[in-house]
Design a protein around this motif. Structure first.
Motif, PDB file in Angstrom:
ATOM      1  N   ASP A 158      31.733  53.244  53.344  1.00  0.00           N
ATOM      2  CA  ASP A 158      31.618  54.500  52.598  1.00  0.00           C
ATOM      3  C   ASP A 158      33.036  55.196  52.780  1.00  0.00           C
ATOM      4  O   ASP A 158      33.266  55.343  53.918  1.00  0.00           O
ATOM      5  N   ILE A 159      33.477  55.945  51.753  1.00  0.00           N
ATOM      6  CA  ILE A 159      34.752  56.637  51.834  1.00  0.00           C
ATOM      7  C   ILE A 159      34.349  57.911  50.954  1.00  0.00           C
ATOM      8  O   ILE A 159      34.000  58.150  50.103  1.00  0.00           O
ATOM      9  N   LEU A 160      34.657  58.972  51.949  1.00  0.00           N
ATOM     10  CA  LEU A 160      34.221  60.170  51.369  1.00  0.00           C
ATOM     11  C   LEU A 160      35.530  61.202  51.685  1.00  0.00           C
ATOM     12  O   LEU A 160      36.276  61.186  52.444  1.00  0.00           O
ATOM     13  N   ASP A 161      35.759  62.022  50.655  1.00  0.00           N
ATOM     14  CA  ASP A 161      36.702  63.268  50.842  1.00  0.00           C
ATOM     15  C   ASP A 161      36.458  64.429  50.305  1.00  0.00           C
ATOM     16  O   ASP A 161      35.205  64.541  49.616  1.00  0.00           O
ATOM     17  N   ASN A 162      36.839  65.433  50.535  1.00  0.00           N
ATOM     18  CA  ASN A 162      36.642  66.856  50.392  1.00  0.00           C
ATOM     19  C   ASN A 162      37.728  67.561  49.322  1.00  0.00           C
ATOM     20  O   ASN A 162      38.062  68.465  49.069  1.00  0.00           O
ATOM     21  N   GLY A 163      38.059  66.517  48.416  1.00  0.00           N
ATOM     22  CA  GLY A 163      39.178  66.761  47.465  1.00  0.00           C
ATOM     23  C   GLY A 163      38.772  67.415  46.174  1.00  0.00           C
ATOM     24  O   GLY A 163      37.501  68.106  46.239  1.00  0.00           O
ATOM     25  N   THR A 164      39.542  67.241  45.043  1.00  0.00           N
ATOM     26  CA  THR A 164      38.858  68.193  43.865  1.00  0.00           C
ATOM     27  C   THR A 164      37.921  67.297  43.156  1.00  0.00           C
ATOM     28  O   THR A 164      37.301  67.962  42.058  1.00  0.00           O
ATOM     29  N   GLY A 165      37.889  66.046  43.331  1.00  0.00           N
ATOM     30  CA  GLY A 165      36.756  65.408  42.566  1.00  0.00           C
ATOM     31  C   GLY A 165      37.131  65.172  40.899  1.00  0.00           C
ATOM     32  O   GLY A 165      38.410  65.411  40.774  1.00  0.00           O
ATOM     33  N   PHE A 166      36.165  64.508  40.231  1.00  0.00           N
ATOM     34  CA  PHE A 166      36.644  64.258  38.897  1.00  0.00           C
ATOM     35  C   PHE A 166      35.418  64.214  38.327  1.00  0.00           C
ATOM     36  O   PHE A 166      34.251  63.733  38.792  1.00  0.00           O
ATOM     37  N   ASP A 167      35.465  64.042  36.773  1.00  0.00           N
ATOM     38  CA  ASP A 167      34.447  63.886  36.013  1.00  0.00           C
ATOM     39  C   ASP A 167      34.367  62.286  35.699  1.00  0.00           C
ATOM     40  O   ASP A 167      34.994  61.531  35.159  1.00  0.00           O
ATOM     41  N   LEU A 168      33.236  61.972  36.065  1.00  0.00           N
ATOM     42  CA  LEU A 168      32.994  60.292  35.964  1.00  0.00           C
ATOM     43  C   LEU A 168      32.800  59.720  34.560  1.00  0.00           C
ATOM     44  O   LEU A 168      32.984  58.518  34.399  1.00  0.00           O
ATOM     45  N   ASP A 169      32.410  60.647  33.696  1.00  0.00           N
ATOM     46  CA  ASP A 169      32.359  60.502  32.303  1.00  0.00           C
ATOM     47  C   ASP A 169      34.009  60.336  31.419  1.00  0.00           C
ATOM     48  O   ASP A 169      34.084  60.069  30.306  1.00  0.00           O
TER      49      ASP A 169
END
Length: 402
Positions: A329-340
């Motif tokens: 598992d690799i987790l971060d607290n970044g901005t994320g993104f839209d999977l679509d």
């Protein structure tokens, strides 16, 4: 430098020429102190000539200051005897500015100019602005020339150092690119050998072992050839596995998968403005080399994407041994993104996209999932089945009844 040596010799010739001019003018003009002028000129020339022969003059500011003091004293003696000694002040300016510190050279030039103006005024019997213009203007020109030359020299040195750094950087970059290419090719070969040659030989060995057991008693003579074929397959399989092991990434050569992941987090935290932490859950189980390589490459790719795109401050890498499978598992607290709205794979990006990670996991019978929401970070999970390490096929060979 050739230019520096040329300027130095020009300065020497200027001093010798001006001393000779003062001596000749004293003799031609019938100066009653001509002999004394000749003597002082000789002393001044001798003291000046000794300086360049002393190695400490260029190495020590104190030694240079001492030599200039002696030269200045001899020059003052000549200046008292004849007004022609004033012209020697000009080369003295250059010597003082070149050999002394910036502040010390400016002070020495000022004192020399005042001494030249005072002595020339005494020889003329009266003071006028014209008397001061010559020594003062010469001092200003000397300061401008020497300081300008020093500025150009410093700039030239800075450019030289910059060129050396650029050359070194280009060489390092070329080495890094070459190393990356070699490692990528090693990894590709290892994967190809494992997925094709090693798997094929393993299947052949299992089938031959089953055939050996299934051969009826009247045909037992053929068993001898089956045994030989199975042994050849086993030997080649062992050789293929040794080759795969030799092509293992350097990070796994002298360390376990957990150690390589921990070192990845440490290096990332040291080289980038992000805190990467590693966590190990469960009891580590020996994995086959392709599984370790795949998990390490997935972790490297995910962490690299986090550093480059996520704008995160913290990244967590978890390696979980959970019964019959291993999970990364690799987790971060970044901005994320839209999977679509994932971008198309970039062939120039080195293949570190999600498609490449998913392909690695699927090739080993595993899965890769991604969870991300804009503004709430990203979680990437790679799950692989826990196969037995290489060398245990004999325990898993199928039973074939006769």
């Amino acid at each position: 430098m050739p230019t520096s040596r040329t300027l130095t010799w020009c300065l020497h010739l200027l001093v010798v020429g001006l001393l000779a001019l003062a001596a000749v003018r004293a003799v031609v003009a019938g100066d009653p102190r001509a002999e004394l002028v000749l003597s002082v000129t000789a002393v001044c020339g001798t003291v000046y000539a000794v300086g360049p022969l002393l190695p400490h003059i260029r190495r020590s500011r104190r030694a240079a200051a001492g030599w200039l003091t002696v030269v200045g004293a001899a020059w003052l003696g000549l200046l008292v005897l004849t007004a022609d000694g004033v012209w020697i002040a000009f080369p003295l300016y250059f010597l003082q500015l070149h050999l002394l510190t910036r502040r010390g050279g400016l002070a020495a030039v000022t004192v020399t100019a005042l001494a030249a103006i005072t002595a020339f005024t005494a020889h003329q019997g009266s003071f006028s602005p014209a008397v001061a213009i010559g020594p003062a203007l010469g001092a200003a020109v000397a300061v401008a020339v020497v300081w300008g030359y020093q500025a150009l020299y410093r700039e030239s040195e800075q450019r030289r150092h910059l060129i050396e750094e650029l050359t070194t950087t280009r060489a390092d970059l070329a080495d890094a690119q070459h190393t990356a290419g070699v490692l990528a090719e090693r990894e590709r070969l290892a994967r190809e050998i494992h997925d094709t040659l090693a798997q094929g030989l393993s299947s052949i060995q299992l089938l031959l072992h089953a055939a050996e057991r299934a051969v009826p008693a009247p045909a037992r003579k053929a068993v001898h050839y089956v045994v030989q074929a199975r042994q050849a397959a086993a030997d080649n399989l062992a050789e293929a596995r040794r080759l795969v092991a030799a092509l293992t990434p350097p990070a796994l050569e002298n360390a376990s998968l957990a150690g390589a992941l921990e070192r990845l987090c440490t290096t990332t935290s040291a080289c980038h403005p992000i805190t990467a932490r590693f966590h190990l859950v469960g009891n580590p189980t020996p994995l086959q080399t392709p599984h370790e390589v795949a998990l390490l490459r997935i972790a490297q790719s995910a962490v690299a994407n986090t550093v480059r795109h996520a704008d995160a401050t913290v990244a967590e890498v978890h390696l979980n041994y959970l019964g019959d499978h291993v999970e990364l598992d690799i987790l971060d607290n970044g901005t994320g993104f839209d999977l679509d709205r994932l971008p198309d794979p970039d062939p120039e990006d080195g293949g570190f996209g999600l498609a490449a990670m998913r392909s690695r996991a699927h090739a080993l019978g595993g899965t890769l999932t991604v969870e991300s929401t804009a503004g709430q970070g990203t979680t990437l999970t790679a799950r692989l089945p826990l196969d037995r390490p290489a060398g245990t096929e004999r325990e898993t060979e199928p039973e074939v009844r006769r």
